[in-house]
Design an enzyme around this catalytic site. Structure first.
Site, short mmCIF file in Angstrom:
data_model
loop_
_atom_site.label_atom_id
_atom_site.label_comp_id
_atom_site.label_asym_id
_atom_site.label_seq_id
_atom_site.Cartn_x
_atom_site.Cartn_y
_atom_site.Cartn_z
N LYS A 17 5.31 -45.30 93.48
CA LYS A 17 6.30 -45.74 94.46
C LYS A 17 5.86 -47.06 95.10
CE LYS A 17 8.90 -43.85 98.41
NZ LYS A 17 9.28 -45.17 98.86
N GLY A 18 6.82 -47.85 95.54
CA GLY A 18 6.49 -49.08 96.23
C GLY A 18 5.71 -48.83 97.51
N LYS A 22 -0.50 -49.82 94.59
CA LYS A 22 -0.69 -49.98 93.14
C LYS A 22 -1.49 -51.23 92.80
CE LYS A 22 3.66 -50.14 92.09
NZ LYS A 22 4.19 -50.02 93.46
N THR A 23 -1.14 -52.35 93.44
CA THR A 23 -1.80 -53.62 93.11
C THR A 23 -3.28 -53.55 93.44
OG1 THR A 23 0.25 -54.84 93.53
CG2 THR A 23 -1.79 -56.11 93.53
N ASP A 46 5.49 -56.84 88.55
CA ASP A 46 6.30 -56.61 89.75
C ASP A 46 6.89 -57.94 90.21
OD1 ASP A 46 7.40 -55.92 92.18
OD2 ASP A 46 5.67 -54.73 92.82
#
Length: 330
Positions: A17-18, A22-23, A46
């Protein structure tokens, strides 16, 4: 250990999910492998790119070196490094359509050039154009990784966009295969019509067939790589909250339906249990959410990553996070 789990893989996708980190996790995984001597290509798919901000250095649409001489652990064996690449959606679409236009001008008779140009202009904003172009770049990055790197790590867009991308290789390969079948039928009909005159395949027909075959084979190879658990790993990052957990469950089910094996789950920014009553109560709630998650997804290892102090910017901060990706998974 998450890094150990991913060591055999040549390609790793990091999704979720945003806003769940994640990054940061993708960058820390890349740095962790580089500190062990691997040559790593870190790719952001992204549209809201953060690699440049995270590494505190410019990152663009071509690979650039992210790690400096002091960023890796001394004495780690052979020298590794991290190169970064942010896929530019607008530039990618423009290059994609320009390449298609050039091919069409070569392959189509002149009277069809103007209608084809109008069609491409309409296609610029058509649903699927962006995803198809980005998928081409993902395939290119995987191929580049096989030639020049030990590992490619993809920092992906939020869940829905990533799932659409991963479903595309099979769809586009099937679509291209249908085009080839239709062309074969057309050519057989043309041969029958030209039979008395001894007609033959034109150079234009041969080139169009080569273009379609290259496209079909590229997407087929990508599909093969993505669905091979020996070569590709997928890490879902989440926070221990109801919405990210619900989205993680849905993403896991759709990935497995696509034939993509989920290698691990990362519960990011876990609250400490010994830093006051408020955070302790929050930790208890997080534990309850993760118990429910494990009932739905019992198989992949689950790794806790604690909430870290300070701003997560630069190789030094990422190294701290990389060190946290080593505890034994639950």
């Amino acid at each position: 250990m998450l890094l150990d789990l991913l060591t055999p893989h040549r390609v790793v996708f990091v999704g979720g999910k945003g806003g769940v980190g994640k990054t940061s996790v993708a960058a820390a995984l890349a740095l962790g492998r580089a500190r062990a001597g691997a040559r790593v290509l870190l790719v952001s798919t992204d549209p809201a790119h953060n690699l440049g901000h995270l590494w505190d250095r410019p990152v663009g649409d071509r690979p650039v070196r992210l790690t400096g001489p002091g960023d890796l652990t001394p004495g780690a064996g052979r020298a590794g490094h991290v190169d970064g690449l942010e896929i530019d959606p607008e530039r990618t679409v423009e290059q994609h359509l320009s390449a298609v236009a050039a091919t069409m001008r070569r392959l189509l008779p002149e009277r069809m050039h103007a209608p084809a140009a109008r069609h491409l202009e309409l296609a610029r904003q058509a649903p699927g154009t962006h995803e198809s172009a980005v998928l081409e770049r993902i395939a290119e990055a995987v191929e580049l990784g096989a030639e020049a790197y030990d590992l490619v790590v993809f920092d992906t867009a939020p869940s829905g966009h990533t799932l659409r991308l991963l479903a595309l290789p099979e769809q586009l390969a099937s679509w291209t295969e249908a085009l080839l079948v239709n062309r074969d039928r057309s050519e057989r009909f043309g041969d029958a019509v030209r039979g008395l005159g001894g007609g033959r395949e034109t150079d234009r027909d041969a080139e169009l067939r080569r273009v379609l075959l290259r496209r079909r084979d590229r997407f087929a190879r990508l599909r093969e790589v993505v669905t091979d658990p020996a070569r590709t790993g997928f890490v879902i990052v989440l926070t221990a909250e109801p919405l990210p957990i619900a989205e993680t469950t849905e993403m896991y089910e759709k990935l497995t339906g696509l034939g993509v094996e989920v290698t691990a789950l990362v519960a990011n920014r876990r609250s400490p249990a010994d830093a006051g009553d408020l955070l302790a109560r929050r930790r208890d709630r997080e534990d309850e959410h993760l118990v429910r998650l494990r009932r739905r997804i019992p198989d992949p290892p689950l790794l806790d990553v604690p909430l870290l102090p300070g701003d997560l910017v630069g190789a030094e901060a990422l190294a701290v996070l990389a060190d946290r990706l080593g505890p034994s998974p639950a």
